[in-house]
Every structure is written in C-alpha cells, then in structure tokens.
Scaffold this active site. Structure first.
Site, mmCIF file in Angstrom:
data_model
loop_
_atom_site.group_PDB
_atom_site.id
_atom_site.type_symbol
_atom_site.label_atom_id
_atom_site.label_comp_id
_atom_site.label_asym_id
_atom_site.label_seq_id
_atom_site.Cartn_x
_atom_site.Cartn_y
_atom_site.Cartn_z
ATOM 1 N N THR A 281 44.650 -2.849 47.605
ATOM 2 C CA THR A 281 45.991 -3.465 47.697
ATOM 3 C C THR A 281 46.953 -3.013 46.599
ATOM 4 O O THR A 281 48.066 -3.513 46.514
ATOM 5 C CB THR A 281 45.897 -5.006 47.684
ATOM 6 N N GLY A 282 46.522 -2.051 45.768
ATOM 7 C CA GLY A 282 47.414 -1.503 44.743
ATOM 8 C C GLY A 282 47.949 -0.158 45.205
ATOM 9 O O GLY A 282 48.712 -0.077 46.180
ATOM 10 N N VAL A 283 47.477 0.896 44.558
ATOM 11 C CA VAL A 283 47.908 2.263 44.884
ATOM 12 C C VAL A 283 47.712 2.565 46.373
ATOM 13 O O VAL A 283 48.532 3.259 46.992
ATOM 14 C CB VAL A 283 47.092 3.283 44.044
ATOM 15 N N GLY B 111 45.281 1.838 37.788
ATOM 16 C CA GLY B 111 44.860 0.505 38.234
ATOM 17 C C GLY B 111 43.528 0.054 37.652
ATOM 18 O O GLY B 111 43.242 0.277 36.480
ATOM 19 N N VAL B 112 42.715 -0.581 38.486
ATOM 20 C CA VAL B 112 41.405 -1.083 38.041
ATOM 21 C C VAL B 112 40.528 0.075 37.560
ATOM 22 O O VAL B 112 39.813 -0.053 36.565
ATOM 23 C CB VAL B 112 40.629 -1.745 39.204
ATOM 24 N N ASP B 113 40.573 1.164 38.279
ATOM 25 C CA ASP B 113 39.747 2.329 37.973
ATOM 26 C C ASP B 113 40.031 2.808 36.536
ATOM 27 O O ASP B 113 39.100 3.018 35.730
ATOM 28 C CB ASP B 113 40.109 3.429 38.985
ATOM 29 N N ASN C 143 38.251 6.075 44.090
ATOM 30 C CA ASN C 143 38.625 7.011 45.169
ATOM 31 C C ASN C 143 37.382 7.811 45.573
ATOM 32 O O ASN C 143 36.370 7.806 44.864
ATOM 33 C CB ASN C 143 39.773 7.932 44.745
ATOM 34 N N ASP D 294 41.522 -10.219 34.184
ATOM 35 C CA ASP D 294 41.258 -8.782 34.059
ATOM 36 C C ASP D 294 39.764 -8.575 34.341
ATOM 37 O O ASP D 294 38.900 -9.141 33.651
ATOM 38 C CB ASP D 294 41.593 -8.361 32.621
ATOM 39 N N ILE D 295 39.451 -7.778 35.321
ATOM 40 C CA ILE D 295 38.050 -7.635 35.733
ATOM 41 C C ILE D 295 37.193 -7.004 34.638
ATOM 42 O O ILE D 295 35.988 -7.256 34.569
ATOM 43 C CB ILE D 295 37.951 -6.850 37.069
#
Ligand code: APR
Length: 191
Positions: free
Chosen positions: A131-133, A43-45, A35, A21-22
């Site tokens: 590579t996610g959303v 996601g990560v955001d 974005n 997990d970052i």
C-alpha cells in the site's frame, strides 16, 4: 507513536493493530514489504535494512540469488533488529486490480503465516504490504490482509504444531490504522 487501538482473539491467537514502526517490534518475526529481486528499496524495506544491518542482505543474496516471486515470501535472520526473523514478502504492484493483485496479496500474507508456523514463531508483525510504493488501495488491501489472517487462524489444523499466539499489524499512519480497525471490526463480526 505506539497506540494500540484494536485487539481481538481468534482461536486463542491475539490479532492486534497498532500504529508503530515495525523495526522496533519485539516479536519473533517481522515481515518486510520487499521486491521480487530482494534488492532493497525505500519504505519498510529501507527501514529494515538500515536498522537490521548488512547481514540481512548478505543472507538474501546467498540463499535467494534469484529473488522471490510476487505473492511469496522467504525468511532470513534479523541482524540487529529485536526480532529473530525477517520474512521478505513480495506483494503485487497495483495495476487496476485486474491482474491477479488480490490473489497475489493474499498469497504473500499466507506464505508469511506458514513461515511463522514453520519457524515455530509465537509472534509475527506485518506492515501494510503493497500500500506504499506499490500503490494498492488501502481499504482493499486491508480487507485481504485481515481476512487472510482470520481464515488462517480459523483453519489451523494441528494444535500441537501451532505456535502463533500473536499476529500484529503495524500501521504507519493514523488513517491506515483507522481503515484496518474498521475492517477488523466488521470482519470479526461476520466470522
Ligand atoms: N514500519 C511500518 N510501516 C512502514 C514503515 C515502518 N518503518 N515504513 C513505511 N511503512 C508503511 C508505508 O507507509 C506503507 O503504508 O508500510 C506500507 C508499505 O509501503 P512500502 O514500504 O512502500 O511497501 P510496498 O507498497 O509493498 O512497496 C514495495 O517498495 O521499498 C520498496 O523494495 C520495496 O520495491 C519494493 C516496494
């Protein structure tokens, strides 16, 4: 979940891949897959803003009211996260691959590496941007991510200004980790 799989060294900088997990990374800078409006998301955001607290969004609103163009990145502090900085990188949304996606993805990674040097970071952790959303095929995205890092390290100019000792990719699934590991292995063999 924190399996170190692959580690290699390019001109004295370690490049490593882990499944992690970052938001938990104890590095100078972590990269957000943001974005163009810097408006937050999933996601990560979502994870970064949740764990980092509201000061990160306050800073993006104050410093970057117009957001950040696709293919670029901007820096903020990291709030409650262990890192010092968050680099908010805007990768491209996948759209057949014929709309400049590879160039934009390359440029998002490169801008983060430049920001790391500018902010005198010793370590940086990347997620798998787009590579996610945003739907970028993982194998194509991984090739660009890894090649951008290899080229950047091989081409670094002034040793004195160059602080980066560690570039880490934090992959979220075993499959992503395996894809990145295969590509890192083949691309470092070639270089
Ligand atoms: N740590 C590391 N990787 C993560 C984490 C995490 N905590 N959470 C998700 N991931 C992985 C995903 O599994 C995916 O492989 O990060 C990768 C990137 O996925 P996204 O976060 O969806 O990023 P992206 O595809 O670039 O889409 C960006 O999504 O959340 C919105 O605001 C964001 O609109 C933007 C878009």
């Amino acid at each position: 979940m924190n399996n170190l799989t692959t580690q290699t060294e390019i001109k004295n900088t370690v490049v490593e891949l882990i499944r992690a997990d970052i938001t938990e990374q104890n590095v100078d800078a972590i990269v957000n897959a943001a974005n163009a409006h810097l408006a937050g998301g999933g996601g990560v955001d979502g994870a970064i803003h949740r764990r980092g607290g509201t000061s990160i969004m306050q800073e993006t609103r104050e410093k970057y009211p117009n957001g950040c163009p696709t293919g670029s990145a901007v820096a903020t502090k990291a709030g409650n996260l262990p890192a010092k900085y968050v680099f908010h990188a805007v990768g491209p949304r996948w759209n057949n691959g014929t709309n400049g996606e590879p160039e934009k993805l390359h440029s998002a990674y490169k801008t983060c590496l430049e920001l790391a040097v500018k902010h005198q970071c010793k370590s940086i952790a990347f997620p798998s941007i787009s590579t996610g959303v945003y739907g970028y095929p993982i194998d194509q995205a991984a090739k660009i991510a890894i090649q951008t890092v290899i080229d950047f390290l091989n081409n670094k100019e002034t040793e004195t200004k160059f602080t980066l000792q560690l570039v880490r990719f934090c992959l979220f699934s075993e499959n992503d980790l395996n894809v990145y590991a295969d590509i890192l292995q083949s691309q470092t063999k070639q270089s």
